[in-house]
Motif scaffolding. Structure first.
Motif, short mmCIF file in Angstrom:
data_model
loop_
_atom_site.label_atom_id
_atom_site.label_comp_id
_atom_site.label_asym_id
_atom_site.label_seq_id
_atom_site.Cartn_x
_atom_site.Cartn_y
_atom_site.Cartn_z
N ALA A 43 13.78 32.52 7.51
CA ALA A 43 13.87 32.52 6.05
C ALA A 43 12.90 31.54 5.43
O ALA A 43 12.25 31.82 4.40
N LEU A 44 12.77 30.35 6.01
CA LEU A 44 11.86 29.35 5.45
C LEU A 44 10.40 29.70 5.66
O LEU A 44 9.54 29.32 4.87
N ALA A 45 10.10 30.42 6.72
CA ALA A 45 8.70 30.67 7.07
C ALA A 45 8.16 31.98 6.53
O ALA A 45 6.94 32.19 6.55
N THR A 46 9.01 32.86 6.04
CA THR A 46 8.52 34.18 5.63
C THR A 46 8.95 34.61 4.23
O THR A 46 8.52 35.66 3.76
N ASN A 47 9.79 33.84 3.55
CA ASN A 47 10.32 34.28 2.25
C ASN A 47 9.99 33.23 1.20
O ASN A 47 10.71 32.24 1.01
N TRP A 48 8.87 33.42 0.48
CA TRP A 48 8.47 32.49 -0.57
C TRP A 48 9.38 32.58 -1.78
O TRP A 48 9.63 31.57 -2.45
N LEU A 82 12.60 33.11 -1.92
CA LEU A 82 13.79 32.30 -1.67
C LEU A 82 13.48 30.81 -1.75
O LEU A 82 14.23 30.03 -2.35
N LEU A 83 12.37 30.41 -1.16
CA LEU A 83 11.98 29.00 -1.19
C LEU A 83 11.67 28.54 -2.60
O LEU A 83 12.00 27.41 -2.99
N GLU A 84 11.05 29.39 -3.41
CA GLU A 84 10.73 29.02 -4.78
C GLU A 84 11.99 28.87 -5.62
O GLU A 84 12.10 27.95 -6.45
N THR A 85 12.97 29.75 -5.41
CA THR A 85 14.19 29.70 -6.20
C THR A 85 15.06 28.50 -5.83
O THR A 85 15.60 27.81 -6.70
N LEU A 86 15.19 28.24 -4.52
CA LEU A 86 16.10 27.19 -4.08
C LEU A 86 15.48 25.81 -4.10
O LEU A 86 16.19 24.82 -4.33
N VAL A 87 14.18 25.71 -3.85
CA VAL A 87 13.56 24.40 -3.67
C VAL A 87 12.61 24.06 -4.82
O VAL A 87 12.72 22.98 -5.42
N TYR A 88 11.70 24.97 -5.13
CA TYR A 88 10.67 24.65 -6.11
C TYR A 88 11.27 24.38 -7.49
O TYR A 88 10.95 23.36 -8.13
N ASP A 89 12.12 25.28 -7.96
CA ASP A 89 12.71 25.10 -9.30
C ASP A 89 13.59 23.86 -9.36
O ASP A 89 13.62 23.15 -10.38
N LEU A 90 14.32 23.59 -8.28
CA LEU A 90 15.20 22.43 -8.27
C LEU A 90 14.42 21.12 -8.28
O LEU A 90 14.75 20.18 -9.02
N LEU A 91 13.37 21.04 -7.47
CA LEU A 91 12.63 19.79 -7.34
C LEU A 91 11.66 19.54 -8.48
O LEU A 91 11.36 18.39 -8.80
N PHE A 92 11.17 20.59 -9.11
CA PHE A 92 10.14 20.41 -10.12
C PHE A 92 10.68 20.41 -11.56
O PHE A 92 10.11 19.75 -12.42
N LYS A 93 11.75 21.14 -11.82
CA LYS A 93 12.21 21.29 -13.19
C LYS A 93 13.44 20.47 -13.54
O LYS A 93 13.76 20.32 -14.72
N ALA A 94 14.14 19.97 -12.55
CA ALA A 94 15.34 19.19 -12.85
C ALA A 94 15.05 17.87 -13.57
O ALA A 94 15.81 17.50 -14.48
N PRO A 95 13.99 17.11 -13.25
CA PRO A 95 13.77 15.84 -13.94
C PRO A 95 13.59 15.99 -15.45
O PRO A 95 14.16 15.22 -16.23
N VAL A 112 2.19 16.69 -7.32
CA VAL A 112 1.06 17.12 -6.48
C VAL A 112 1.41 16.99 -5.00
O VAL A 112 1.21 17.91 -4.20
N VAL A 113 1.94 15.83 -4.61
CA VAL A 113 2.28 15.61 -3.19
C VAL A 113 3.42 16.53 -2.77
O VAL A 113 3.44 17.06 -1.65
N LEU A 114 4.37 16.76 -3.67
CA LEU A 114 5.49 17.63 -3.35
C LEU A 114 5.05 19.08 -3.13
O LEU A 114 5.57 19.77 -2.25
N SER A 115 4.08 19.52 -3.89
CA SER A 115 3.57 20.89 -3.69
C SER A 115 2.87 21.03 -2.35
O SER A 115 2.99 22.07 -1.68
N VAL A 116 2.14 20.00 -1.93
CA VAL A 116 1.48 20.05 -0.62
C VAL A 116 2.51 20.11 0.51
O VAL A 116 2.38 20.88 1.47
N LEU A 117 3.55 19.29 0.41
CA LEU A 117 4.60 19.31 1.44
C LEU A 117 5.35 20.64 1.44
O LEU A 117 5.75 21.14 2.50
N LEU A 118 5.54 21.21 0.27
CA LEU A 118 6.24 22.49 0.20
C LEU A 118 5.40 23.60 0.82
O LEU A 118 5.95 24.55 1.40
N ALA A 119 4.09 23.52 0.70
CA ALA A 119 3.24 24.53 1.31
C ALA A 119 3.28 24.48 2.84
O ALA A 119 2.95 25.46 3.51
#
Length: 403
Positions: free
Chosen positions: A86-91, A93-106, A187-194
Motif C-alpha cells: 500500500a505504501l509503495a504503490t498507492n499515491w 492513499l498516501l496523499e490522503t492519509l499523510v500529505y494532507d495531515l502533515l501539510f494542512k493541519a498547522p 520542503v524537507v517533508l516532501s522529499v522524505l515523503l517521496a
C-alpha cells in the motif's frame, strides 16, 4: 486528483511564498513517488526482491525447524506485506492519509487559535494574512523613521535611526522564524515523503527497522514544527498588536520623533524572544519524537527471561559465588578432617592399638559443665558424605611377618 494552482507573480510576499512552495513541494513529492514506484524502476525491482526474500526466510525457518510459526506471526507477516504494497504503490492513499495531515493541519490549527484570540471571529483572518499585514506595517514604520533620521545618524546610536533598524530587523526576524520555518519543513517533508517506496521495503526486516524509525521520527518532527511555529506566530502577533497600532497611529499623524521609538523597540524584543522560543520548541520536539519505538518481533527460539523449572518443581536459579566466610569455613573443615585422618593412621600403626580420637569444637568447650555434652557435627562438603576413611596399607609380606 486536483492539481495545486500556483499563485500569480503579483501576489503579496507571504501569500506568494506559501502558494509557490505548496505548489512546488506537492509536485516534487508526487513526481518523486511516481518515479520510484513505477513498474520496472530499480526501486520497484528492489522492493520485489525484498518481499521475496522475506517470504523465503520464513519458509527456510519452517523447513529447517529453526522456529515455530504461530497464527499471530502469520497474521503479522501478512499485514506487513499488505502495508508495504500500500505504501509503495498507492499515491492516492498516501496523499490522503499523510500529505494532507502533515501539510494542512498547522494552518488550520493556527486559524482556530487566531479566531479564539480575536474573540471568536472565526475565519476573520488567517495567521499568514496577519503576518503580511504586520510585516507591511513594520516596513512602512521603518521607512518613516529613516526619513526622520539624519544622514550621519548611525543605526546603533539611538534615535530615529535605531527605531528604523528595530522595526526593520524585528519584521525580518518574525518573518524568518514563522514563515521561514514552515516553508523549510515543508520542503524537507516532501522529499522524505517521496522516499516512501524505499522505506516501505525496509520495514520487512528487523535489521533495517531502525531506518524506518528514523524516517518516521523525522516526518513527525517536521510536521509538528510548522504547527508550533504557526501557534507561536499567533501569540506573537497578539502580543505585538498594541505596538503595531501605535506605529500605525504615529504614521498617520506623521509623529516619528526620538521619544516615540518605544513601539519599534518592543517589536524587536518580541521577535527575538519568540526566535528563542522556537529554538527551545525545536529541541523539545526532537526529544519527544526520539522516544518513538516500533514494536519488535521476538524470535520463537528465544529463551524466556524467567527462571526455568526443573523436574522436581523447583526453579533452577544460577549459583551465586561463595562468600569469604564460606571459603574460610570450608578450609577449616578440610583442615580438621586431614588432622583426624592423620591421627587415625598414627593410632592404627602404634603398638598400643587404635585409639579413638574425639574432636571437640570451641562451641562445645564453651558450653556449661552441667548435663551431657555432645560435639556438633562438622559441616561436610557436597560429594564427601560417603567418603571411605583413610586406612594404613598392609602388604602380604607384612601380614606374614606379624604372624
Amino acid at each position: 486528483m486536483t492539481p495545486v494552482s500556483c499563485p500569480a507573480a503579483d501576489a503579496p510576499l507571504v501569500q506568494g511564498l506559501i502558494g509557490s512552495v505548496d505548489c512546488q513541494v506537492h509536485g516534487l513529492a508526487q513526481a518523486g513517488y511516481a518515479a520510484l514506484s513505477a513498474p520496472g524502476s530499480p526501486v520497484s525491482t528492489l522492493l520485489t526482491v525484498l518481499m521475496t526474500l522475506y517470504v523465503a526466510f520464513m519458509g527456510y525457518r519452517l523447513v529447517l525447524g529453526r522456529g515455530a510459526l504461530r497464527i499471530g506471526d502469520a497474521t503479522i507477516a501478512a499485514v506487513k506485506l499488505a502495508l508495504v504494497v500500500a505504501l509503495a504503490t498507492n499515491w492516492a492513499l498516501l496523499e490522503t492519509l499523510v500529505y494532507d495531515l502533515l501539510f494542512k493541519a498547522p494552518a488550520e490549527i493556527g486559524s482556530l487559535l487566531l479566531a479564539q484570540l480575536d474573540g471568536g471571529a472565526a475565519g476573520k483572518l488567517d495567521p499568514y494574512a496577519r503576518l503580511q499585514f504586520a510585516f507591511d506595517a513594520l516596513q512602512e514604520a521603518a521607512q518613516h523613521f529613516a526619513t526622520r533620521a539624519g544622514a550621519r545618524d548611525a543605526a546603533l546610536q539611538g534615535g530615529p535611526g535605531f527605531a528604523a533598524f528595530a522595526a526593520n530587523v524585528g519584521g525580518l526576524v518574525m518573518l524568518l522564524t514563522s514563515l521561514g520555518v514552515v516553508l523549510a519543513c515543508k520542503v524537507v517533508l516532501s522529499v522524505l515523503l517521496a522516499l516512501a517506496p524505499i522505506v516501505a521495503g525496509l520495514l520487512l526486516f528487523e535489521t533495517t527497522r531502525g531506518l524506518v524509525e528514523g524516517w518516521l521520527k523525522a516526518m513527525i518532527a517536521l510536521s509538528i514544527l510548522p504547527m508550533i511555529a504557526t501557534l507561536a506566530l499567533s501569540l506573537e502577533l497578539a502580543m505585538m498588536a498594541p505596538s503595531l497600532k501605535a506605529l500605525a497611529a504615529m504614521k498617520d499623524a506623521q509623529q516619528f520623533a526620538e521619544l516615540d521609538m518605544g513601539p519599534a523597540v518592543t517589536v524587536l524584543v518580541l521577535s527575538l524572544v519568540f526566535a528563542v522560543v522556537l529554538v527551545a520548541a525545536t529541541i523539545a520536539v526532537c526529544v519527544i519524537v526520539a522516544g518513538l519505538r516500533l514494536p519488535r518481533e521476538r524470535p520463537a527460539g528465544e529463551a524466556s527471561a524467567a527462571p526455568s523449572i526443573t523436574s522436581g518443581g523447583s526453579y533452577a536459579m544460577p549459583l551465586e559465588p561463595p562468600s569469604r566466610a564460606a571459603h574460610l569455613a570450608a578450609a577449616a573443615v578440610s583442615l580438621a578432617r586431614r588432622e583426624e585422618q592423620s591421627a587415625s593412621a598414627a593410632a592404627a600403626s602404634s603398638p598400643a592399638g587404635p585409639r579413638r580420637l574425639v574432636v571437640v569444637s570451641d562451641r562445645s568447650a564453651a558450653a556449661p559443665a552441667t548435663g551431657p555434652t555432645t560435639a556438633p557435627a562438622a559441616a561436610i562438603p557436597l560429594g564427601a558424605s560417603y567418603r571411605r576413611p583413610a586406612s594404613p596399607r598392609r602388604t602380604a609380606s607384612g601380614a606374614r611377618r606379624d604372624q
